[in-house]
Design a protein around this motif. Structure first.
Motif, mmCIF file in Angstrom:
data_model
loop_
_atom_site.group_PDB
_atom_site.id
_atom_site.type_symbol
_atom_site.label_atom_id
_atom_site.label_comp_id
_atom_site.label_asym_id
_atom_site.label_seq_id
_atom_site.Cartn_x
_atom_site.Cartn_y
_atom_site.Cartn_z
ATOM 1 N N GLU A 140 -0.030 2.240 -7.648
ATOM 2 C CA GLU A 140 1.093 1.711 -6.883
ATOM 3 C C GLU A 140 1.636 0.421 -7.493
ATOM 4 O O GLU A 140 2.833 0.192 -7.506
ATOM 5 C CB GLU A 140 0.706 1.462 -5.417
ATOM 6 C CG GLU A 140 0.760 2.696 -4.545
ATOM 7 C CD GLU A 140 -0.559 3.460 -4.546
ATOM 8 O OE1 GLU A 140 -1.561 2.914 -5.030
ATOM 9 O OE2 GLU A 140 -0.566 4.596 -4.069
ATOM 10 N N LYS A 174 3.443 -1.976 -0.946
ATOM 11 C CA LYS A 174 3.299 -1.253 0.321
ATOM 12 C C LYS A 174 4.365 -0.166 0.450
ATOM 13 O O LYS A 174 4.096 0.908 0.976
ATOM 14 C CB LYS A 174 3.396 -2.217 1.504
ATOM 15 C CG LYS A 174 2.214 -3.151 1.620
ATOM 16 C CD LYS A 174 2.403 -4.077 2.806
ATOM 17 C CE LYS A 174 1.282 -5.098 2.885
ATOM 18 N NZ LYS A 174 1.468 -6.015 4.006
ATOM 19 N N ALA A 221 3.298 2.734 -1.736
ATOM 20 C CA ALA A 221 2.188 3.453 -1.096
ATOM 21 C C ALA A 221 2.691 4.317 0.058
ATOM 22 O O ALA A 221 2.260 5.466 0.220
ATOM 23 C CB ALA A 221 1.143 2.456 -0.600
ATOM 24 N N LYS A 222 3.621 3.786 0.848
ATOM 25 C CA LYS A 222 4.174 4.544 1.979
ATOM 26 C C LYS A 222 4.930 5.777 1.483
ATOM 27 O O LYS A 222 4.767 6.866 2.025
ATOM 28 C CB LYS A 222 5.104 3.634 2.790
ATOM 29 C CG LYS A 222 5.697 4.300 4.014
ATOM 30 C CD LYS A 222 6.503 3.312 4.827
ATOM 31 C CE LYS A 222 7.953 3.441 4.438
ATOM 32 N NZ LYS A 222 8.844 2.655 5.270
ATOM 33 N N TRP A 223 5.728 5.619 0.434
ATOM 34 C CA TRP A 223 6.506 6.738 -0.078
ATOM 35 C C TRP A 223 5.610 7.791 -0.715
ATOM 36 O O TRP A 223 5.908 8.974 -0.664
ATOM 37 C CB TRP A 223 7.559 6.239 -1.066
ATOM 38 C CG TRP A 223 8.765 5.694 -0.390
ATOM 39 C CD1 TRP A 223 8.815 4.640 0.467
ATOM 40 C CD2 TRP A 223 10.094 6.167 -0.488
ATOM 41 N NE1 TRP A 223 10.085 4.430 0.896
ATOM 42 C CE2 TRP A 223 10.897 5.347 0.317
ATOM 43 C CE3 TRP A 223 10.688 7.190 -1.202
ATOM 44 C CZ2 TRP A 223 12.262 5.545 0.450
ATOM 45 C CZ3 TRP A 223 12.043 7.372 -1.079
ATOM 46 C CH2 TRP A 223 12.818 6.554 -0.252
ATOM 47 N N ARG A 224 4.509 7.375 -1.315
ATOM 48 C CA ARG A 224 3.601 8.347 -1.949
ATOM 49 C C ARG A 224 2.902 9.212 -0.901
ATOM 50 O O ARG A 224 2.507 10.334 -1.193
ATOM 51 C CB ARG A 224 2.583 7.634 -2.818
ATOM 52 C CG ARG A 224 3.255 7.043 -4.065
ATOM 53 C CD ARG A 224 2.238 6.576 -5.015
ATOM 54 N NE ARG A 224 1.503 7.762 -5.456
ATOM 55 C CZ ARG A 224 1.048 7.941 -6.662
ATOM 56 N NH1 ARG A 224 1.239 7.032 -7.560
ATOM 57 N NH2 ARG A 224 0.391 9.026 -6.981
ATOM 58 N N LYS A 225 2.764 8.702 0.311
ATOM 59 C CA LYS A 225 2.113 9.461 1.382
ATOM 60 C C LYS A 225 3.045 10.498 2.003
ATOM 61 O O LYS A 225 2.590 11.382 2.715
ATOM 62 C CB LYS A 225 1.626 8.514 2.487
ATOM 63 C CG LYS A 225 0.470 7.645 2.068
ATOM 64 C CD LYS A 225 0.079 6.716 3.201
ATOM 65 C CE LYS A 225 -0.963 5.711 2.745
ATOM 66 N NZ LYS A 225 -1.279 4.744 3.794
ATOM 67 N N ARG A 226 4.329 10.390 1.731
ATOM 68 C CA ARG A 226 5.295 11.314 2.318
ATOM 69 C C ARG A 226 5.096 12.725 1.786
ATOM 70 O O ARG A 226 4.720 12.934 0.640
ATOM 71 C CB ARG A 226 6.719 10.884 1.972
ATOM 72 C CG ARG A 226 7.200 9.688 2.737
ATOM 73 C CD ARG A 226 8.569 9.328 2.240
ATOM 74 N NE ARG A 226 9.419 8.913 3.327
ATOM 75 C CZ ARG A 226 10.677 8.590 3.179
ATOM 76 N NH1 ARG A 226 11.242 8.652 2.000
ATOM 77 N NH2 ARG A 226 11.388 8.209 4.205
ATOM 78 N N ALA A 227 5.420 13.680 2.627
ATOM 79 C CA ALA A 227 5.323 15.091 2.242
ATOM 80 C C ALA A 227 6.637 15.582 1.616
ATOM 81 O O ALA A 227 6.728 16.719 1.179
ATOM 82 C CB ALA A 227 4.990 15.938 3.463
#
Length: 144
Positions: A2, A14, A17-23
């Motif tokens: 990240e 942050k 990291a948030k965007w990488r968790k998106r489906a």
């Protein structure tokens, strides 16, 4: 990982990291309140930019002239509407805390009606412009 992506694109770790968790990879849809805030900004921005088109009151005749020139009441109403738009625009920019990046993005995208890619200096900056626009619209929508 990240931190490298954040540094490469000029983003907060942050956020990456948030965007990488998106489906999904597309942006979340803009809500109607944020869209309305952007449209309102664009309307008043364009109204204020029309200043050069304000008719001269020296050429105005009471009730309108036979030559088709504007009447004095029309000239005064036009000036009053433009002044109101200036106040609304100043209020919207105050909601953005007069941050130059946020104001510039709103001017380009909402006012000049450019796409974020057109407003960006290059393809790499388009994501930054989109992120700034989302922040700006959220600030304007949340304060109103």
């Amino acid at each position: 990982m990240e931190s490298a992506l954040a540094a490469q694109h000029g983003l907060n770790q942050k956020t990456v990291a948030k965007w990488r968790k998106r489906a999904f990879v597309h942006d979340a849809p803009m809500g109607p309140i944020a869209r309305a805030a952007g449209e309102r900004y664009g309307e008043v921005w364009r109204r204020v930019r029309m200043d050069a088109q304000i008719p001269c009151s020296l050429e105005a005749l009471p009730g309108g002239g036979p030559g088709g020139g504007p009447g004095l009441a029309q000239v005064l109403a036009h000036g009053a509407q433009t002044e109101r738009a200036r106040r609304v625009l100043a209020n919207l920019r105050a909601r953005l805390s007069h941050q130059p990046d946020l104001v510039a993005v709103c001017d380009a995208v909402c006012g000049e009606e450019k796409t974020p890619r057109e407003a960006a200096a290059g393809e790499r900056d388009a994501a930054r412009v989109e992120a700034l626009l989302k922040v700006a619209l959220d600030l304007m929508a949340g304060a109103g």
